[in-house]
Design a protein around this motif. Structure first.
Motif, mmCIF file in Angstrom:
data_model
loop_
_atom_site.group_PDB
_atom_site.id
_atom_site.type_symbol
_atom_site.label_atom_id
_atom_site.label_comp_id
_atom_site.label_asym_id
_atom_site.label_seq_id
_atom_site.Cartn_x
_atom_site.Cartn_y
_atom_site.Cartn_z
ATOM 1 N N LYS A 231 38.108 40.484 30.960
ATOM 2 C CA LYS A 231 39.581 40.720 30.814
ATOM 3 C C LYS A 231 40.864 40.043 31.490
ATOM 4 C CE LYS A 231 38.476 44.267 28.105
ATOM 5 N NZ LYS A 231 38.221 43.983 26.539
ATOM 6 N N THR A 232 40.384 38.705 31.868
ATOM 7 C CA THR A 232 41.331 37.857 32.472
ATOM 8 C C THR A 232 41.097 36.435 32.188
ATOM 9 O OG1 THR A 232 42.291 37.304 34.751
ATOM 10 C CG2 THR A 232 39.867 37.670 34.771
ATOM 11 N N GLN A 233 42.150 35.593 32.252
ATOM 12 C CA GLN A 233 42.180 34.182 31.879
ATOM 13 C C GLN A 233 42.683 33.705 33.283
ATOM 14 O OE1 GLN A 233 41.109 33.187 29.127
ATOM 15 N NE2 GLN A 233 40.948 35.420 28.404
ATOM 16 N N SER A 234 43.121 34.469 34.260
ATOM 17 C CA SER A 234 43.638 33.800 35.413
ATOM 18 C C SER A 234 43.074 34.680 36.627
ATOM 19 C CB SER A 234 45.070 34.065 35.348
ATOM 20 O OG SER A 234 45.637 33.593 36.547
ATOM 21 N N TYR A 235 41.857 34.194 37.174
ATOM 22 C CA TYR A 235 41.241 34.780 38.285
ATOM 23 C C TYR A 235 41.393 34.027 39.410
ATOM 24 C CZ TYR A 235 36.640 36.232 40.280
ATOM 25 O OH TYR A 235 35.585 36.618 41.392
ATOM 26 N N HIS A 236 42.180 34.800 40.304
ATOM 27 C CA HIS A 236 42.747 33.823 41.538
ATOM 28 C C HIS A 236 42.016 34.163 42.744
ATOM 29 C CE1 HIS A 236 47.054 32.349 40.552
ATOM 30 N NE2 HIS A 236 46.373 32.102 39.591
ATOM 31 N N HIS A 237 41.824 33.126 43.802
ATOM 32 C CA HIS A 237 41.448 33.549 45.165
ATOM 33 C C HIS A 237 42.485 33.724 46.054
ATOM 34 C CE1 HIS A 237 43.234 29.412 45.916
ATOM 35 N NE2 HIS A 237 42.471 29.087 44.805
ATOM 36 N N GLU A 238 42.295 34.636 47.117
ATOM 37 C CA GLU A 238 43.169 34.838 47.984
ATOM 38 C C GLU A 238 42.274 34.948 49.629
ATOM 39 O OE1 GLU A 238 45.796 38.211 47.596
ATOM 40 O OE2 GLU A 238 46.669 37.463 45.703
ATOM 41 N N ILE A 239 42.378 33.903 50.291
ATOM 42 C CA ILE A 239 41.622 34.011 51.518
ATOM 43 C C ILE A 239 42.238 34.750 52.537
ATOM 44 C CG2 ILE A 239 42.487 31.891 52.468
ATOM 45 C CD1 ILE A 239 39.108 32.855 52.557
ATOM 46 N N ASP B 6 40.341 38.279 48.799
ATOM 47 C CA ASP B 6 40.958 39.301 47.746
ATOM 48 C C ASP B 6 41.070 38.686 46.524
ATOM 49 O OD1 ASP B 6 42.538 41.198 46.288
ATOM 50 O OD2 ASP B 6 44.335 40.797 47.595
ATOM 51 N N MET B 7 39.918 38.648 45.644
ATOM 52 C CA MET B 7 39.964 38.124 44.359
ATOM 53 C C MET B 7 40.804 39.059 43.307
ATOM 54 S SD MET B 7 38.105 35.444 44.591
ATOM 55 C CE MET B 7 38.284 34.727 42.876
ATOM 56 N N THR B 8 41.431 38.580 42.474
ATOM 57 C CA THR B 8 42.627 38.871 41.869
ATOM 58 C C THR B 8 42.737 38.530 40.302
ATOM 59 O OG1 THR B 8 44.024 38.968 43.856
ATOM 60 C CG2 THR B 8 45.225 39.256 41.652
ATOM 61 N N ARG B 9 42.810 39.506 39.436
ATOM 62 C CA ARG B 9 43.045 39.222 37.992
ATOM 63 C C ARG B 9 44.685 39.101 37.896
ATOM 64 N NH1 ARG B 9 39.627 44.330 35.914
ATOM 65 N NH2 ARG B 9 37.972 43.160 34.944
ATOM 66 N N ARG B 10 45.137 37.753 38.294
ATOM 67 C CA ARG B 10 46.572 37.530 38.193
ATOM 68 C C ARG B 10 47.403 37.893 37.032
ATOM 69 N NH1 ARG B 10 48.070 37.395 43.182
ATOM 70 N NH2 ARG B 10 47.116 35.444 43.762
ATOM 71 N N ASP B 11 46.834 37.530 35.981
ATOM 72 C CA ASP B 11 47.416 38.042 34.747
ATOM 73 C C ASP B 11 47.432 39.393 34.418
ATOM 74 O OD1 ASP B 11 44.632 38.087 34.368
ATOM 75 O OD2 ASP B 11 44.654 36.946 32.554
ATOM 76 N N LEU B 12 46.471 40.393 34.735
ATOM 77 C CA LEU B 12 46.788 41.679 34.682
ATOM 78 C C LEU B 12 47.915 42.064 35.767
ATOM 79 C CD1 LEU B 12 43.227 43.026 34.058
ATOM 80 C CD2 LEU B 12 44.855 42.238 32.425
ATOM 81 N N GLN B 13 47.771 41.561 36.814
ATOM 82 C CA GLN B 13 48.735 41.869 37.974
ATOM 83 C C GLN B 13 50.038 41.555 37.557
ATOM 84 O OE1 GLN B 13 49.151 39.434 41.630
ATOM 85 N NE2 GLN B 13 49.410 41.277 42.840
ATOM 86 N N ASP C 64 35.382 45.307 39.704
ATOM 87 C CA ASP C 64 33.996 45.241 40.498
ATOM 88 C C ASP C 64 33.981 43.696 41.043
ATOM 89 O OD1 ASP C 64 33.457 47.637 39.234
ATOM 90 O OD2 ASP C 64 32.361 46.693 37.502
ATOM 91 N N ARG C 65 33.274 43.757 42.291
ATOM 92 C CA ARG C 65 32.901 42.420 43.106
ATOM 93 C C ARG C 65 34.266 41.777 43.399
ATOM 94 N NH1 ARG C 65 29.798 42.917 38.737
ATOM 95 N NH2 ARG C 65 27.491 43.364 39.011
ATOM 96 N N SER C 66 35.389 42.523 43.600
ATOM 97 C CA SER C 66 36.810 41.682 43.769
ATOM 98 C C SER C 66 36.797 41.574 45.388
ATOM 99 C CB SER C 66 38.020 42.598 43.319
ATOM 100 O OG SER C 66 37.917 44.002 43.860
ATOM 101 N N ALA C 67 35.863 41.796 46.202
ATOM 102 C CA ALA C 67 35.880 41.791 47.668
ATOM 103 C C ALA C 67 34.712 41.211 48.334
ATOM 104 C CB ALA C 67 36.433 43.076 48.223
#
Ligand code: MN
Length: 227
Positions: free
Chosen positions: A71-79, A109-116, A133-136
Motif C-alpha cells: 500500500k505504498t509507492q513512497s517507502y522512506h528512510h529516516e535514520i 523509522d521507516m515511513t510510508r510517506r504517501d500514506l502519511q 509491520d517491520r517499520s522499526a
C-alpha cells in the motif's frame, strides 16, 4: 495462568556484549532536527517536536532483508538515534532523565510517506504510515556502561553506498534528557521502552534491492536490505 490462545513472543533486541533487551513500547519523536522540520514544510521555531508510536513487534534486527511494504509507492528512510530505557517513571526532571537510560542504538523509522501525506491532508492518524509491520529496524544496543551517553557525534545513512542523510546528534532540538522529561509528563515510562529521537534532513524513498547502512558515532552500525 493458562492462556486461551498461544502467547505472542516478546520482541527483543541484541545487546552488544551479550543478552537481549525486551521491548515494551516504541515512542518516536517527530521533527526533532530543524533542517528536517523545514524539509517537511514546518517551521521549527513555531512547531515544537511531538510524539507518535510504533508497536513493539515492528522491530527488525540488523542484517535483515525487509520486504517492501504493501500500500505504498513512497517507502522512506529516516535514520535515528534510539534510546533504550532500563528505568522509567512519571514527570522525570531533565537532570535525572539520563539515569533511566540503559543504552543506545542506531534505528530506522521507516515511513510510508504517501500514506502519511494523505493522513496529514485529511487530519487523520499516522498509525498506518508509521506503525506498520517491520517499520522499526534497530541495530544491537550498546550499554551506557560501555559507551556512555550520546549527546554529539555524526549520524548518517547511505543507500547503496551513497550518502543520503548526514547530521549531528548535537543538533537535536530536544536532547535525550529533554525528550525523556517531556515524554514522562505525558505517559509513565518503563524499562523496555525505546525512544526513536527523530531524523536529520535528507529523507527519501528506497526501492527493492536497496542496501541501507546507518551509523551513529560510537554505536554498532545498522544494515538492512529492501527485499
Ligand atoms: Mn522519524
Amino acid at each position: 495462568m493458562s492462556m486461551a490462545i498461544a502467547l505472542s513472543p516478546v520482541t527483543t533486541i541484541a545487546v552488544v556484549g551479550g543478552g537481549e533487551f525486551p521491548v515494551r513500547r516504541i515512542y518516536c519523536v517527530g521533527r526533532n532536527y530543524a533542517a528536517h522540520a523545514r524539509e517537511m514544510g514546518a517551521d521549527p521555531d513555531r512547531e515544537p517536536p511531538f510524539i507518535f508510536m510504533k508497536p513493539a513487534d515492528a522491530i527488525v534486527p540488523s542484517e535483515s532483508v525487509v520486504p517492501y511494504p504493501s500500500k505504498t509507492q513512497s517507502y522512506h528512510h529516516e535514520i535515528e538515534l534510539v534510546v533504550a530505557l532500563g528505568g522509567g517513571g512519571r514527570d522525570i526532571p531533565p537532570e535525572r532523565a539520563l539515569e533511566t537510560v540503559f543504552g543506545y542504538a542506531v534505528g530506522l523509522d521507516m515511513t510510508r510517506r504517501d500514506l502519511q501525506d494523505e493522513a496529514k491532508a485529511m487530519r487523520r492518524p499516522w498509525d498506518m504510515s508509521k506503525g506498520f509491520d517491520r517499520s522499526a529496524p534497530c541495530a544491537p544496543i550498546s550499554t551506557v556502561s560501555e559507551v556512555g551517553h550520546i549527546s554529539s557525534g555524526a549520524i548518517w545513512l547511505t543507500v547503496n553506498g551513497e550518502t543520503r542523510q548526514k547530521g549531528d546528534i548535537s543538533d537535536l532540538i530536544w536532547s535525550v534528557e529533554d525528550t525523556i522529561a517531556f515524554l514522562s509528563g505525558l505517559v509513565e515510562l518503563a524499562p523496555g521502552d525505546l525512544i526513536y529521537t527523530g531524523t536529520p534532513d535528507g529523507v527519501g524513498a528506497v526501492v527493492t534491492g536497496d542496501r541501507l547502512d546507518g551509523h551513529v558515532d560510537g554505536l554498532t552500525d545498522l544494515r538492512i536490505t529492501v527485499g
